[in-house]
Design an enzyme around this catalytic site. Structure first.
Site, PDB file in Angstrom:
ATOM      1  N   LYS A 274       0.865  -1.186   0.000  1.00  0.00           N
ATOM      2  CA  LYS A 274       0.000   0.000   0.000  1.00  0.00           C
ATOM      3  C   LYS A 274       0.889   1.220   0.000  1.00  0.00           C
ATOM      4  CE  LYS A 274      -3.991   2.028   0.388  1.00  0.00           C
ATOM      5  NZ  LYS A 274      -3.644   2.720  -0.873  1.00  0.00           N
TER       6      LYS A 274
ATOM      7  N   GLN B  41       7.224   3.800   3.939  1.00  0.00           N
ATOM      8  CA  GLN B  41       5.828   3.374   3.971  1.00  0.00           C
ATOM      9  C   GLN B  41       5.635   2.096   4.808  1.00  0.00           C
ATOM     10  OE1 GLN B  41       3.814   5.389   1.513  1.00  0.00           O
ATOM     11  NE2 GLN B  41       2.201   4.800   2.913  1.00  0.00           N
TER      12      GLN B  41
ATOM     13  N   LYS C 274       5.415   3.307   8.436  1.00  0.00           N
ATOM     14  CA  LYS C 274       4.235   4.160   8.587  1.00  0.00           C
ATOM     15  C   LYS C 274       2.971   3.297   8.610  1.00  0.00           C
ATOM     16  CE  LYS C 274       4.203   7.519   5.705  1.00  0.00           C
ATOM     17  NZ  LYS C 274       4.040   8.456   4.584  1.00  0.00           N
TER      18      LYS C 274
ATOM     19  N   LYS D  21       5.343   1.724  -3.084  1.00  0.00           N
ATOM     20  CA  LYS D  21       5.242   3.088  -3.627  1.00  0.00           C
ATOM     21  C   LYS D  21       5.510   3.009  -5.120  1.00  0.00           C
ATOM     22  CE  LYS D  21       4.672   7.429  -2.322  1.00  0.00           C
ATOM     23  NZ  LYS D  21       3.851   7.993  -1.224  1.00  0.00           N
TER      24      LYS D  21
ATOM     25  N   GLY E 140      -2.862   8.254  -4.357  1.00  0.00           N
ATOM     26  CA  GLY E 140      -2.211   9.457  -4.863  1.00  0.00           C
ATOM     27  C   GLY E 140      -0.975   9.833  -4.064  1.00  0.00           C
ATOM     28  N   ASP E 141      -0.227  10.778  -4.593  1.00  0.00           N
ATOM     29  CA  ASP E 141       0.909  11.422  -3.909  1.00  0.00           C
ATOM     30  C   ASP E 141       1.158  12.691  -4.728  1.00  0.00           C
ATOM     31  OD1 ASP E 141       3.162  10.872  -1.770  1.00  0.00           O
ATOM     32  OD2 ASP E 141       4.255  11.571  -3.511  1.00  0.00           O
TER      33      ASP E 141
ATOM     34  N   THR F 118      -4.542  13.410   5.213  1.00  0.00           N
ATOM     35  CA  THR F 118      -3.119  13.564   5.562  1.00  0.00           C
ATOM     36  C   THR F 118      -2.906  14.882   6.309  1.00  0.00           C
ATOM     37  OG1 THR F 118      -2.607  12.319   3.568  1.00  0.00           O
ATOM     38  CG2 THR F 118      -0.768  13.406   4.664  1.00  0.00           C
TER      39      THR F 118
ATOM     40  N   ASN G 166      -2.373  18.954  -1.797  1.00  0.00           N
ATOM     41  CA  ASN G 166      -3.396  18.257  -1.008  1.00  0.00           C
ATOM     42  C   ASN G 166      -3.091  18.287   0.486  1.00  0.00           C
ATOM     43  OD1 ASN G 166      -3.926  15.239   0.229  1.00  0.00           O
ATOM     44  ND2 ASN G 166      -5.703  16.130  -0.767  1.00  0.00           N
TER      45      ASN G 166
ATOM     46  N   SER H 277      -6.933   5.653   3.723  1.00  0.00           N
ATOM     47  CA  SER H 277      -6.997   4.768   2.549  1.00  0.00           C
ATOM     48  C   SER H 277      -7.379   3.348   2.987  1.00  0.00           C
ATOM     49  CB  SER H 277      -5.648   4.715   1.831  1.00  0.00           C
ATOM     50  OG  SER H 277      -5.516   5.789   0.930  1.00  0.00           O
TER      51      SER H 277
HETATM   52  P1  NDP Z   1       0.612  17.744  -4.250  1.00  0.00           P
HETATM   53  O1  NDP Z   1       1.110  17.407  -5.603  1.00  0.00           O
HETATM   54  O2  NDP Z   1      -0.823  17.900  -4.026  1.00  0.00           O
HETATM   55  O3  NDP Z   1       1.334  19.073  -3.718  1.00  0.00           O
HETATM   56  C1  NDP Z   1       2.724  19.147  -3.636  1.00  0.00           C
HETATM   57  C2  NDP Z   1       3.099  20.535  -3.144  1.00  0.00           C
HETATM   58  O4  NDP Z   1       4.491  20.533  -2.858  1.00  0.00           O
HETATM   59  C3  NDP Z   1       2.884  21.614  -4.174  1.00  0.00           C
HETATM   60  O5  NDP Z   1       2.605  22.828  -3.545  1.00  0.00           O
HETATM   61  C4  NDP Z   1       4.232  21.664  -4.886  1.00  0.00           C
HETATM   62  O6  NDP Z   1       4.507  22.907  -5.511  1.00  0.00           O
HETATM   63  C5  NDP Z   1       5.176  21.411  -3.743  1.00  0.00           C
HETATM   64  N1  NDP Z   1       6.398  20.751  -4.262  1.00  0.00           N
HETATM   65  C6  NDP Z   1       6.483  19.534  -4.851  1.00  0.00           C
HETATM   66  N2  NDP Z   1       7.744  19.250  -5.223  1.00  0.00           N
HETATM   67  C7  NDP Z   1       8.460  20.317  -4.859  1.00  0.00           C
HETATM   68  C8  NDP Z   1       9.826  20.639  -4.966  1.00  0.00           C
HETATM   69  N3  NDP Z   1      10.715  19.790  -5.526  1.00  0.00           N
HETATM   70  N4  NDP Z   1      10.227  21.836  -4.451  1.00  0.00           N
HETATM   71  C9  NDP Z   1       9.334  22.678  -3.873  1.00  0.00           C
HETATM   72  N5  NDP Z   1       8.023  22.417  -3.746  1.00  0.00           N
HETATM   73  C10 NDP Z   1       7.603  21.274  -4.233  1.00  0.00           C
HETATM   74  O7  NDP Z   1       1.226  16.608  -3.284  1.00  0.00           O
HETATM   75  P2  NDP Z   1       0.748  16.167  -1.831  1.00  0.00           P
HETATM   76  O8  NDP Z   1       0.246  17.335  -1.088  1.00  0.00           O
HETATM   77  O9  NDP Z   1      -0.113  14.974  -1.984  1.00  0.00           O
HETATM   78  O10 NDP Z   1       2.126  15.647  -1.194  1.00  0.00           O
HETATM   79  C11 NDP Z   1       3.004  16.513  -0.472  1.00  0.00           C
HETATM   80  C12 NDP Z   1       3.941  15.678   0.385  1.00  0.00           C
HETATM   81  O11 NDP Z   1       3.171  14.897   1.304  1.00  0.00           O
HETATM   82  C13 NDP Z   1       4.822  14.679  -0.353  1.00  0.00           C
HETATM   83  O12 NDP Z   1       6.049  14.543   0.328  1.00  0.00           O
HETATM   84  C14 NDP Z   1       4.035  13.383  -0.220  1.00  0.00           C
HETATM   85  O13 NDP Z   1       4.860  12.245  -0.363  1.00  0.00           O
HETATM   86  C15 NDP Z   1       3.522  13.521   1.191  1.00  0.00           C
HETATM   87  N6  NDP Z   1       2.367  12.702   1.518  1.00  0.00           N
HETATM   88  C16 NDP Z   1       1.204  12.802   0.806  1.00  0.00           C
HETATM   89  C17 NDP Z   1       0.114  12.047   1.162  1.00  0.00           C
HETATM   90  C18 NDP Z   1      -1.212  12.203   0.506  1.00  0.00           C
HETATM   91  O14 NDP Z   1      -2.189  11.623   1.005  1.00  0.00           O
HETATM   92  N7  NDP Z   1      -1.340  12.968  -0.561  1.00  0.00           N
HETATM   93  C19 NDP Z   1       0.208  11.044   2.246  1.00  0.00           C
HETATM   94  C20 NDP Z   1       1.441  11.090   2.993  1.00  0.00           C
HETATM   95  C21 NDP Z   1       2.479  11.874   2.608  1.00  0.00           C
HETATM   96  P3  NDP Z   1       4.438  23.003  -7.113  1.00  0.00           P
HETATM   97  O15 NDP Z   1       2.990  22.944  -7.459  1.00  0.00           O
HETATM   98  O16 NDP Z   1       5.073  24.319  -7.428  1.00  0.00           O
HETATM   99  O17 NDP Z   1       5.225  21.842  -7.641  1.00  0.00           O
END
Ligand code: NDP
Length: 448
Positions: free
Chosen positions: A93, A114, A117, A129, A168-169, A213, A244, A380
């Site tokens: 997962k 993961q 976690k 992943k 998603g991620d 999250t 997200n 999830s």
């Molecule tokens: P999204 O794609 O929805 O958002 C990502 C955000 O982070 C955007 O604002 C993006 O900006 C910014 N970002 C991404 N890459 C970079 C980078 N290299 N440098 C600077 N800013 C960056 O992703 P999520 O919100 O889903 O995920 C965010 C984090 O949370 C990740 O580490 C993910 O692994 C983790 N996570 C997510 C979960 C989930 O349920 N979605 C669960 C657990 C962990 P821009 O649009 O400019 O790229």
């Protein structure tokens, strides 16, 4: 060096050689192994049967070509990945990430995290992943759909309700999960809801999954603050990112009485001394898919700054919710000198080892991602439960389950740290509590 320390150093040297050029994977493993030394000293049987070496080697790694056609009829080729790391506790997962920085090492680091976690959630899910180096930015809806369909045309044979359940991620939200699920359903010729999570509400999704999250990260932060006799009420909070995780961390932190003083994207950051208008932010990001600078243009009292200076804001709490290694040692020092006393990782591994060390040395309460952001995968797993029983739960009931899971994760990290004489060290507590459950299952199931 004790003999256990020598043994662990030996595993790690071998891992570095066999996984060359994967620094994020090395970093994730090094952090967990440093916590495990004290477990192996106390319970040496955890080193039996090659357990540590097996834990660090994925059960299966799949790499595939993803060809697709752009809007100008040009052929594009990306690379797809799925790392099925550990299924001792349940089906693999973990999410799918679409971002140009994705490579095998990034997916292995995320898959490795993961495992622990998912174990901490207390739910029956293993660790995995996946993703692609595809960049969704600037792509049309048709291009996103064709990419997702091509990606799933290979992935579908490797996943399923009892085998591997992606979600998603970064770069993969509700729209992408929709296109991925559609293609899975067509190829598998069955409506197998439990094969993917993060689905739309009318076709097997769960209420609260979108928020989970971010909400979970704030629930975890609240527990850390309660343990020190403080609360979010009146606190100033920095949230990095605007995707997200960030959006719903901002929403919940403000609902609990905090003021979110800034958020960001990869181009810059927005200073919001009077708090964030969450509905405007959601409209800018979720509906219009715009940059955060547009939020600043359309809101009163917010200012946009280019670059990555968000960690220079004054605050009590920092919630890094963007990406890995976004807080350097120097950023951590800046946060500490500006008054930050609590950090909880909404993103995966956003703090560098130097930053984690600075937080530890300065008595900053620090919630590592594998504990603080586990609410997403936990919900999830609740979505999978609803799919298996062909039921759907109310928002309040699901949110209460999430809240309780986050409290339980905090308690597990907190009490395990105390048991090993590392009171308040939630990194060590989370790593050991997550590890023991997986390790016990692996030992019981034999050398496989
Ligand atoms: P999204 O794609 O929805 O958002 C990502 C955000 O982070 C955007 O604002 C993006 O900006 C910014 N970002 C991404 N890459 C970079 C980078 N290299 N440098 C600077 N800013 C960056 O992703 P999520 O919100 O889903 O995920 C965010 C984090 O949370 C990740 O580490 C993910 O692994 C983790 N996570 C997510 C979960 C989930 O349920 N979605 C669960 C657990 C962990 P821009 O649009 O400019 O790229």
């Amino acid at each position: 060096m004790t003999s256990i320390e020598q043994e662990v150093a030996g595993y790690y040297d071998k891992l570095l050689k066999r996984n060359a050029g994967e620094p994020e994977f090395h970093q994730a493993v090094a952090e967990v192994l440093s916590s495990l030394k004290i477990v192996l000293e106390k319970d040496p049987h955890y080193a039996d049967y090659g357990l540590i070496e097996r834990l660090c080697e994925p059960e299966r790694q799949i790499i595939f070509r993803v060809p697709w056609m752009d809007d100008n009829n040009g052929i594009r080729v990306n690379r797809g990945f799925r790392v099925q790391f550990n299924s001792a506790l349940g089906p693999y997962k973990g999410g799918l990430r679409f971002h140009p920085s994705v490579n095998l090492g990034i997916i292995k680091f995320l898959g490795f995290e993961q495992i622990f976690k998912n174990s901490l959630t207390g739910l029956p899910i293993g660790g995995g992943k996946g993703g692609s180096d595809f960049d969704p930015k600037g792509k049309s809806d048709g291009e996103i759909m064709r990419f997702c369909q091509s990606f799933m045309s290979e992935l579908w044979r490797h996943i399923g309700e009892y085998r591997d359940v992606p979600a998603g991620d970064i770069g993969v939200g509700g729209r992408e999960v929709g296109y991925l699920f559609g293609q899975y359903r067509r190829l598998a010729n069955q409506h197998e809801s439990g094969a993917l999570t993060g689905k739309g509400l009318s076709w097997g999704g769960s209420l609260v999954r979108t928020e989970a999250t971010g909400y979970g990260c704030v629930y975890f932060t609240n527990e850390m603050m309660k343990a020190r006799g403080e609360s979010l009420s009146g606190a100033r909070v920095i949230v990095s990112g605007s995707g997200n995780v960030a959006i719903y961390a901002i929403k919940k932190a403000q609902e609990m009485g905090a003021t979110v003083v800034g958020f960001s994207d990869s181009c810059g950051w927005v200073e919001t001394p009077n708090g964030v208008d969450v509905e405007l932010l959601r409209d800018v990001k979720e509906n219009r898919r715009e940059r955060v600078s547009v939020y600043a243009e359309e809101s009163t009292g917010a200012t946009f700054h280019e670059g990555s200076g968000i960690w220079g804001l004054e605050a009590d709490v920092a919630l890094p919710c963007a990406t890995q290694n976004e807080i350097s040692g120097a950023d951590a020092q800046l946060l500490i000198s500006n008054g930050v006393r609590y950090v909880a990782e909404g993103a995966n591994m956003p703090s560098t080892p130097e930053a984690v060390e600075a937080f530890r040395e300065n008595n900053v309460a620090f919630g590592p991602g594998k504990a603080a952001n586990a609410g997403g995968v936990a919900t999830s797993a609740l979505e999978m439960q609803q799919n298996a029983s062909r039921d759907s739960w109310t928002f309040d009931y699901t949110d209460e389950r999430l809240h309780q899971i986050m409290i339980n994760i905090f308690k597990a990290a907190e009490s395990t740290a105390r048991e090993y004489n590392r009171e308040g060290d939630y990194v060590v507590g989370a790593n050991i509590a997550g590890f023991k459950k997986v390790a016990d299952a692996m030992l019981a199931q034999g050398v496989i």
